[in-house]
Design a protein around this motif. Structure first.
Motif, PDB file in Angstrom:
ATOM      1  N   ILE A  47       0.817  -1.206   0.000  1.00  0.00           N
ATOM      2  CA  ILE A  47       0.000   0.000   0.000  1.00  0.00           C
ATOM      3  C   ILE A  47       0.857   1.264   0.000  1.00  0.00           C
ATOM      4  O   ILE A  47       1.797   1.394   0.785  1.00  0.00           O
ATOM      5  CB  ILE A  47      -0.911   0.015   1.240  1.00  0.00           C
ATOM      6  CG1 ILE A  47      -1.831  -1.209   1.223  1.00  0.00           C
ATOM      7  CG2 ILE A  47      -1.724   1.297   1.303  1.00  0.00           C
ATOM      8  CD1 ILE A  47      -2.547  -1.437   2.532  1.00  0.00           C
ATOM      9  N   VAL A  48       0.499   2.195  -0.880  1.00  0.00           N
ATOM     10  CA  VAL A  48       1.100   3.531  -0.907  1.00  0.00           C
ATOM     11  C   VAL A  48      -0.045   4.538  -0.942  1.00  0.00           C
ATOM     12  O   VAL A  48      -1.004   4.362  -1.701  1.00  0.00           O
ATOM     13  CB  VAL A  48       2.010   3.735  -2.133  1.00  0.00           C
ATOM     14  CG1 VAL A  48       2.544   5.160  -2.173  1.00  0.00           C
ATOM     15  CG2 VAL A  48       3.164   2.749  -2.120  1.00  0.00           C
ATOM     16  N   ILE A  49       0.031   5.573  -0.131  1.00  0.00           N
ATOM     17  CA  ILE A  49      -1.024   6.584  -0.074  1.00  0.00           C
ATOM     18  C   ILE A  49      -0.626   7.808  -0.903  1.00  0.00           C
ATOM     19  O   ILE A  49       0.502   8.301  -0.812  1.00  0.00           O
ATOM     20  CB  ILE A  49      -1.294   7.019   1.381  1.00  0.00           C
ATOM     21  CG1 ILE A  49      -1.913   5.860   2.159  1.00  0.00           C
ATOM     22  CG2 ILE A  49      -2.222   8.226   1.426  1.00  0.00           C
ATOM     23  CD1 ILE A  49      -2.233   6.207   3.597  1.00  0.00           C
ATOM     24  N   PHE A  50      -1.587   8.286  -1.702  1.00  0.00           N
ATOM     25  CA  PHE A  50      -1.444   9.538  -2.434  1.00  0.00           C
ATOM     26  C   PHE A  50      -2.444  10.534  -1.863  1.00  0.00           C
ATOM     27  O   PHE A  50      -3.614  10.191  -1.655  1.00  0.00           O
ATOM     28  CB  PHE A  50      -1.739   9.346  -3.930  1.00  0.00           C
ATOM     29  CG  PHE A  50      -0.722   8.530  -4.666  1.00  0.00           C
ATOM     30  CD1 PHE A  50       0.230   9.140  -5.473  1.00  0.00           C
ATOM     31  CD2 PHE A  50      -0.710   7.152  -4.564  1.00  0.00           C
ATOM     32  CE1 PHE A  50       1.166   8.391  -6.155  1.00  0.00           C
ATOM     33  CE2 PHE A  50       0.230   6.381  -5.235  1.00  0.00           C
ATOM     34  CZ  PHE A  50       1.169   7.010  -6.036  1.00  0.00           C
ATOM     35  N   ALA A  51      -2.005  11.749  -1.600  1.00  0.00           N
ATOM     36  CA  ALA A  51      -2.916  12.795  -1.138  1.00  0.00           C
ATOM     37  C   ALA A  51      -3.662  13.388  -2.338  1.00  0.00           C
ATOM     38  O   ALA A  51      -3.140  13.416  -3.458  1.00  0.00           O
ATOM     39  CB  ALA A  51      -2.134  13.894  -0.419  1.00  0.00           C
ATOM     40  N   ARG A  52      -4.867  13.883  -2.103  1.00  0.00           N
ATOM     41  CA  ARG A  52      -5.675  14.452  -3.189  1.00  0.00           C
ATOM     42  C   ARG A  52      -5.550  15.973  -3.251  1.00  0.00           C
ATOM     43  O   ARG A  52      -6.009  16.590  -4.222  1.00  0.00           O
ATOM     44  CB  ARG A  52      -7.138  14.048  -3.028  1.00  0.00           C
ATOM     45  CG  ARG A  52      -7.342  12.532  -3.087  1.00  0.00           C
ATOM     46  CD  ARG A  52      -8.780  12.151  -3.151  1.00  0.00           C
ATOM     47  NE  ARG A  52      -9.386  12.558  -4.418  1.00  0.00           N
ATOM     48  CZ  ARG A  52     -10.647  12.274  -4.749  1.00  0.00           C
ATOM     49  NH1 ARG A  52     -11.413  11.596  -3.915  1.00  0.00           N
ATOM     50  NH2 ARG A  52     -11.130  12.676  -5.905  1.00  0.00           N
ATOM     51  N   ASN A  53      -4.961  16.579  -2.214  1.00  0.00           N
ATOM     52  CA  ASN A  53      -4.730  18.024  -2.263  1.00  0.00           C
ATOM     53  C   ASN A  53      -3.570  18.363  -1.341  1.00  0.00           C
ATOM     54  O   ASN A  53      -3.103  17.525  -0.565  1.00  0.00           O
ATOM     55  CB  ASN A  53      -5.996  18.815  -1.892  1.00  0.00           C
ATOM     56  CG  ASN A  53      -6.547  18.417  -0.533  1.00  0.00           C
ATOM     57  OD1 ASN A  53      -5.858  18.528   0.486  1.00  0.00           O
ATOM     58  ND2 ASN A  53      -7.799  17.946  -0.510  1.00  0.00           N
TER      59      ASN A  53
END
Length: 292
Positions: free
Chosen positions: A28-34
């Motif tokens: 799992i890798v998290i990407f921010a949306r803003n």
């Protein structure tokens, strides 16, 4: 309102990554949306507040907690006076700690996820001056060698990198199962474990597993004939003395052949990631099963 395409143009996806994994680690890798979410999540990961990572890995050999405890009971005292705590006993491994607990409270011969044991590895890590940019377990000998090596360096960047002091490093592990891994007739003893990094040092999980004699399957750096120092930095004779269930040379060699034949990448997977939601503050849990 901006569309997803507009957001991707304004904020390239790569720039919105909240945290990273080692190159060969899956999961799992998290990407921010803003930007606001990215800033808050970055702060959480940096300060290790509201975040928890759990990994799953296959280790070479069968890690047996009871054998570690039995070995510790047989070898109470170490020649140089330094010790490792295993349960309530002592076992020689310089001045570093490995605490283990056996959960085998029944007489059933079947191994289940509840009775195979768990433990905590406390081994400080430092940059490996012999194999930069890799890491290794810090010992008094390696620290002295690193200090001498720094004096001979001319490159300011390398000098700064190698001069960093060793850092305390802690990994908790839980044994999930003992398995036979491989295809066809070529099967190898492996241990499936859950790994929880308490600290977040570079290559921490990989070095700690190698240092207890059970490198991660497919680890091209810290595994068989890898680019880094073998055994997490410990000498072979020390490993034979202190690691009660150390994976044999033959097992490491044969498993590496299977890894190459199957094109298998490293069996280390970020399985579960818990974070505080950047807006609501609620716990958000992401999970993904490994492919191995």
């Amino acid at each position: 309102a901006p569309t997803e395409a507009m957001a991707t143009t304004l904020f390239p996806r790569d720039s919105m990554i909240v945290h990273r994994l080692d190159m060969d680690t899956s999961g799992i890798v998290i990407f921010a949306r803003n930007r606001m979410a990215m800033s808050k999540l970055h702060k959480s990961f940096r300060e290790r507040t509201g975040t928890k990572k759990v990994y799953e890995a296959l280790l070479l050999g069968w890690l047996d907690i009871d054998k570690w405890i039995d070995s510790a009971e047989e070898d109470d005292n170490d020649d140089d006076g330094q010790a490792v705590e295993i349960g309530n006993n002592k076992h020689s491994m310089l001045s570093n700690d490995i605490t283990t607990e056996s959960n085998n409270n029944n007489n059933n011969n079947t191994s289940t996820p509840n009775n195979l044991g768990a433990g905590e590895i406390n081994l400080p890590l430092q940059r490996d001056h012999r194999h930069p940019p890799f890491m290794r377990v810090s010992t008094p000998e390696s620290e002295s060698e690193a200090l001498r090596a720094v004096l001979d360096l001319n490159h300011a960047g390398y000098k700064k990198l190698m001069a960093k002091n060793p850092k305390p490093s802690t990994t908790r592990f839980r044994i999930l199962s003992h398995e036979r891994w491989g295809r066809g007739r070529r099967k190898h003893d492996v241990t499936r474990v859950e790994l929880t990094p308490v600290t977040g040092r570079t290559h921490q999980l990989r070095v700690h597993c190698a240092a207890i004699g059970h490198p991660i399957v497919g680890d091209s750096a810290y595994g068989f004939c890898g680019e880094a120092h073998p055994n997490g930095g410990f000498r072979d004779e020390m490993m034979r003395e202190m690691a009660a269930t150390c994976a044999s040379f033959e097992l490491r060699r044969d498993a590496e052949e299977s890894v190459r034949e199957e094109g298998r990448t490293m069996c280390l997977h970020a399985r579960r990631l818990t974070v505080d939601h950047p807006v609501t503050g609620e716990d958000v849990v992401f999970e993904a099963a490994p492919s191995f």
